[in-house]
Scaffold this active site. Structure first.
Site, PDB file in Angstrom:
ATOM      1  N   ASP A  14       0.879  -1.159   0.000  1.00 41.77           N
ATOM      2  CA  ASP A  14       0.000   0.000   0.000  1.00 41.77           C
ATOM      3  C   ASP A  14       0.927   1.222   0.000  1.00 41.77           C
ATOM      4  O   ASP A  14       2.146   1.078   0.168  1.00 41.77           O
ATOM      5  CB  ASP A  14      -0.885  -0.039   1.250  1.00 41.77           C
ATOM      6  CG  ASP A  14      -1.757   1.197   1.386  1.00 41.77           C
ATOM      7  OD1 ASP A  14      -2.405   1.571   0.394  1.00 41.77           O
ATOM      8  OD2 ASP A  14      -1.767   1.790   2.478  1.00 41.77           O
ATOM      9  N   ASP A  16      -0.218   5.107   1.068  1.00 38.40           N
ATOM     10  CA  ASP A  16      -0.501   6.136   2.070  1.00 38.40           C
ATOM     11  C   ASP A  16      -0.473   5.560   3.481  1.00 38.40           C
ATOM     12  O   ASP A  16      -1.196   4.603   3.787  1.00 38.40           O
ATOM     13  CB  ASP A  16      -1.864   6.772   1.795  1.00 38.40           C
ATOM     14  CG  ASP A  16      -1.845   7.619   0.538  1.00 38.40           C
ATOM     15  OD1 ASP A  16      -1.085   8.593   0.498  1.00 38.40           O
ATOM     16  OD2 ASP A  16      -2.581   7.282  -0.414  1.00 38.40           O
ATOM     17  N   ASP A 179      -1.478  -0.724   6.040  1.00 32.25           N
ATOM     18  CA  ASP A 179      -1.662  -0.037   7.320  1.00 32.25           C
ATOM     19  C   ASP A 179      -3.129   0.030   7.723  1.00 32.25           C
ATOM     20  O   ASP A 179      -3.441   0.216   8.895  1.00 32.25           O
ATOM     21  CB  ASP A 179      -1.076   1.376   7.279  1.00 32.25           C
ATOM     22  CG  ASP A 179      -1.869   2.300   6.363  1.00 32.25           C
ATOM     23  OD1 ASP A 179      -2.095   1.922   5.200  1.00 32.25           O
ATOM     24  OD2 ASP A 179      -2.255   3.400   6.802  1.00 32.25           O
TER      25      ASP A 179
END
Length: 231
Positions: A14, A16, A179
């Site tokens: 991922d 961000d 996250d």
């Protein structure tokens, strides 16, 4: 090399809040707009929308906060603030080292992000050397083949499908770094292994699906996944 966790052949990240420290910038810009209507952008709401395509995230935010504007108007206002913030973002701890290490050992890498083409350009302005090491980047908000946001498995299924020889790659041999709870669920539903590096505010309830939870990418030990160790 095969470890007790299985043999990993491909890795997907991922972006961000995982590779780049942008989540606080999103929160800052979003709260600036919410302030105009006396609303608070809470972490619980942030958790709900993390990992989603941009349009889905904004629709959810406007609905949940009962804002008296359209999602389109909110996004336009938000987009007036974000570009200047994005160009200042830093890499997350351990990100550059891990990406360079895996690439240096020939591990195929990709990114699966909810970002748009435009925001991706702003965010990566200062990090082009790191992002040049990825075979491909799937930007879910603008990719015409992506019709579902995380936590649907499609974003990770499509990212896997764009590796050369994808028809021979088992999802179980793919390691995903995420996250957000939505991202973890997306990758797990796609049949992949997941290392989660969550926001410290993320409750244990939303960490359970991950195969491993770390405080930082700097704490990742490649050899535990059958990958070449750091030297």
């Amino acid at each position: 090399m095969v470890s007790e966790r299985g043999r990993i052949t491909h890795v997907i990240f991922d972006m961000d809040g995982l590779l780049l420290d942008t989540e606080k910038l999103y929160s800052q810009a979003t709260q600036m707009v919410c302030d105009e209507y006396g609303k608070t952008f809470t972490y619980d709401l942030k958790r709900q929308i993390m990992g989603m395509r941009g349009d889905d995230a904004v629709r959810t935010l406007v609905r949940e906060l009962q804002l008296p504007i359209t999602p389109e108007a909110f996004r336009e206002r938000n987009n007036q603030v974000l570009p200047g913030l994005f160009t200042t973002c830093e890499a997350m701890p351990g990100a550059e080292r891990l990406v360079a290490h895996l690439h240096g050992h020939g591990v195929p890498l990709a990114v699966c992000t909810g970002a748009t083409d435009e925001s991706y350009g702003y965010k990566t302005t200062r990090h082009k050397p790191m992002f040049s090491l990825f075979h491909h980047v799937v930007k879910c908000s603008d990719d015409p083949e992506v019709t579902h946001s995380k936590p649907h498995p499609q974003p990770y299924q499509l990212t896997l499908a764009r590796f050369p020889g994808s028809e021979t790659i088992s999802p179980e041999s793919v390691l995903v770094f995420e996250d957000s709870p939505n991202g973890v669920e997306s990758a797990k539903r796609a049949g992949m292994k997941v290392v989660m590096v969550p926001d410290p505010r993320c409750s244990d309830e939303y960490r359970k699906q991950a195969d491993l939870v770390l405080e930082s990418l700097a704490g990742f030990k490649p050899e535990e996944w059958g990958l070449p160790p750091f030297t």
